[in-house]
Write an enzyme that holds these catalytic residues in place. Structure first.
Site, PDB file in Angstrom:
ATOM      1  N   CYS A 252     -57.752  28.561 -45.655  1.00 22.94           N
ATOM      2  CA  CYS A 252     -56.696  28.077 -46.537  1.00 22.94           C
ATOM      3  C   CYS A 252     -57.126  26.818 -47.243  1.00 22.94           C
ATOM      4  O   CYS A 252     -56.849  26.607 -48.393  1.00 22.94           O
ATOM      5  CB  CYS A 252     -55.440  27.747 -45.747  1.00 22.94           C
TER       6      CYS A 252
ATOM      7  N   LYS B 108     -56.037  32.193 -42.032  1.00 16.10           N
ATOM      8  CA  LYS B 108     -55.158  32.262 -43.200  1.00 16.10           C
ATOM      9  C   LYS B 108     -53.727  31.913 -42.835  1.00 16.10           C
ATOM     10  O   LYS B 108     -52.773  32.594 -43.177  1.00 16.10           O
ATOM     11  CB  LYS B 108     -55.240  33.640 -43.831  1.00 16.10           C
ATOM     12  N   ILE B 115     -47.752  31.512 -43.061  1.00 17.94           N
ATOM     13  CA  ILE B 115     -48.792  32.301 -43.702  1.00 17.94           C
ATOM     14  C   ILE B 115     -49.294  31.608 -44.963  1.00 17.94           C
ATOM     15  O   ILE B 115     -48.558  30.932 -45.657  1.00 17.94           O
ATOM     16  CB  ILE B 115     -48.326  33.746 -44.015  1.00 17.94           C
ATOM     17  N   CYS B 116     -50.582  31.790 -45.214  1.00 12.69           N
ATOM     18  CA  CYS B 116     -51.240  31.157 -46.352  1.00 12.69           C
ATOM     19  C   CYS B 116     -51.278  32.179 -47.476  1.00 12.69           C
ATOM     20  O   CYS B 116     -51.954  33.184 -47.389  1.00 12.69           O
ATOM     21  CB  CYS B 116     -52.647  30.771 -45.894  1.00 12.69           C
ATOM     22  N   LEU B 117     -50.475  31.927 -48.518  1.00 17.10           N
ATOM     23  CA  LEU B 117     -50.383  32.899 -49.605  1.00 17.10           C
ATOM     24  C   LEU B 117     -51.537  32.733 -50.586  1.00 17.10           C
ATOM     25  O   LEU B 117     -52.168  31.689 -50.643  1.00 17.10           O
ATOM     26  CB  LEU B 117     -49.042  32.745 -50.321  1.00 17.10           C
TER      27      LEU B 117
END
Lengths: 406, 168
Positions: A252, B108, B115-117
């Site tokens: 991320c 992620k 959650i990592c969009l």
């Protein structure tokens, strides 16, 4: 009988308790069982140049003619929202500078994964960031007063409390803080700070480091005068990296202690200049680590901003400006430095088909070289494509139970 | 932005009209009704397309949401609890959906199992304020995330099918 959930909670509480006890013991051991390492509070800042005076080098700024009245630093209260890679270093710098009061907000805990950044130490893992930070900062400078809040500012209940602390958390309780610093790592929290500051007319500074860790920025937001966070899509420092070569698979965000340290440094520099009145205060300063380029600019508030408190503050600002005598016109001109030619054709919206891009791209604000927007928003269309929800007679409760039965 | 099936599913979700967040009293109730209408329609669409994959409900203020989502892989159903808060800045900013039980299992995710969009979710959401609601968040955010992450987590052995786990 206690439920599993309750027991889990209890275990968590006891774990926290244990970590705190361990910490205390460590601190005592470090101090060699005595209070030797902790200095006494100092009533008045002294300019005397002796080894024992923690303020001598700061007070020297006066003698050198940089700052007129350094002691004023003790009269300010600053709120730091987000005590992570940037926020913790920011808080430490302000603490060492002898700021009057710091209010820290963060809902997170210290983790070993944070150890690539500055400030926190491995033995603090598990503690809340605000609690761990207060402990360290207080031992560095006991003259600073601290207030900490361990919660997420974006939820309803916390947001109300957050607003209350911004408007009443001054050095003198009941007065607003002098400055709010946004050191958060996400859009939602920035928008929450923006909302609060627009409503309260609170001046704040925003800071950020890109997710690829090679660029960052700081921005001064004076509600009604300079662009607020909702006036334009998020501004980003163009990294000059080909989007296609930027791999995001499996992660991320990346982070570097260097970039975060640089951003915290330019943020606090701007804070000191703003509070103590020296040098020129930057409205926007970007940092591109790949090219070592620092673009600057200034952007006025957008009369069509979606935040209606921003528009209200703009009215207020206009009214005040109109009332002011002419000499103040200089300030207005200063706020207009924006318009340099922008030859950059870079469109950061990638991974989108051509049609989507055409349908979705909107006007780009006029920005200097090296600064762009994260995305554009098309002009508002009155008749949106697609079917709208149909009005029904059903009440919210009926709809809730209908959904539940599905 | 997304694959053809997702596009189609999204185009069939009714758009919302009321631009109001949880701090607006009466207008928020109106927005909530629209949220529920859109969610009900989306779940109905999913059911008729034989692709039912989540349930959501909220507290009575509509500020805290929780539910289940599931993913079918090799004919086995993997089910997860999900939750999220409506941020004070909603609908200008989308909620951050969390699946706490997967926290720490995939990169992620942000702390707390959020959650990592993907990169394009935020621009897409920003361009569609206030028309997009929670149903769109499910279709464009959580759905594609599950489709990428769950098979990967299964392949890595990081999640097991619950019944299989019990049998063994």
């Amino acid at each position: 009988m206690a439920t599993v959930e309750e027991l889990k909670l209890r275990v968590r509480e006891l774990e926290n308790e244990l970590i705190k006890c361990k910490q205390k013991r460590c601190a005592e051991k470090d101090a060699g069982g005595s209070q030797k390492h902790y200095r006494q509070r100092i009533e008045k800042m002294s300019a005397e140049v002796v080894d024992s005076n923690p303020y001598s080098r700061l007070m020297a700024l006066k003698r050198m003619g940089i700052v007129e009245d350094y002691e004023r630093i003790r009269s300010f209260s600053v709120a730091v929202v987000g005590v992570g890679g940037v926020g913790s270093v920011t808080a430490e710098m302000l603490t060492r500078c002898g700021i009057g009061k710091l209010i820290l907000f963060d809902y997170d805990k210290v983790e070993l994964a944070n150890m690539n950044r500055l400030f926190f130490q491995p033995h603090q893992a598990g503690l809340s960031k605000v609690e761990a930070a207060e402990h360290t900062l207080r031992s560095i400078n006991p003259d600073v007063s601290f207030e900490t809040h361990n919660y997420n500012i974006t939820t309803m209940d916390n947001f109300t409390h957050f607003m209350d602390r911004i408007s009443h958390g001054g050095l003198q309780e009941g007065k607003p803080v002098d400055l709010v610093l946004s050191c958060v790592d996400n859009f939602e929290a920035r928008m929450a700070i923006n909302t609060a500051c627009n409503e309260l007319g609170q001046i704040w500074m925003e800071s950020g480091v890109s997710e690829n860790a090679v660029s960052g920025h700081i921005q001064l937001i004076i509600p009604g005068e300079t662009a607020c966070f909702a006036c334009a899509p998020p501004l980003v420092v163009a990294a000059n990296i080909d989007e296609k070569t930027l791999k995001r698979d499996g992660v991320c965000a990346a982070s570097l202690p260097t970039t975060m340290g640089v951003v915290a440094g330019i943020l606090v520099q701007n804070v000191l200049k703003y509070l103590l009145g020296f040098g020129s205060v930057s409205h926007y300063l970007g940092y591109n680590a790949m090219q070592d380029f620092f673009p600057t600019m200034s952007m006025k508030a957008n009369p069509q901003c979606d935040d209606h408190y921003c528009r209200k503050q703009q009215e207020e600002y206009k009214r005040k400006e109109a009332e002011r005598p002419k000499q103040e016109v200089v300030v207005v001109e200063e706020a207009q430095v924006v318009h340099e030619d922008n030859e950059w054709g870079i469109e950061l919206v990638s991974e989108v088909t051509e049609e989507e891009l055409q349908a979705a791209s909107g006007p780009k604000p006029d920005l200097p070289e090296g600064i762009t927007v994260a995305y554009t928003i098309p002009e508002k269309v009155n008749a949106p494509a697609g079917e709208m929800v149909e009005e029904t007679e059903q009440s919210l409760e009926e709809l809730m139970s209908q959904m539940k039965r599905m | 932005m997304a694959d053809e099936a997702t596009r189609k599913a999204v185009s069939e979700i009714p758009l919302l009209k009321t631009n109001s967040g949880p701090r607006d009293k009466e207008l928020w109730v109106q927005r909530l009704r629209e949220e529920y209408l859109a969610l009900i329609k989306y779940v109905e669409n999913n059911k008729s397309a034989d692709n039912d994959w989540f349930r959501l409900e909220s507290n009575k203020e509509g500020t805290r949401w929780f539910g289940k989502c599931w993913y079918i892989h090799d004919l086995l159903k993997y089910e997860f609890d999900m939750e999220f808060d409506i941020p004070v800045t909603y609908p200008a900013t989308a909620p951050e959906v969390a699946i706490p039980e997967l926290d720490g299992k995939t990169a992620k995710m942000y702390r707390g199992g959020k959650i990592c969009l993907t990169d394009h979710f935020k621009p897409l959401w920003a361009r569609n304020v206030p028309k997009f609601g929670l149903a769109h968040l499910m279709a464009l955010g959580l759905g594609p995330w599950l489709a990428v992450e769950i098979p990967d987590l299964i392949a890595k052995g990081l999640i097991q099918h619950k019944e299989q786990q019990n049998n063994s």
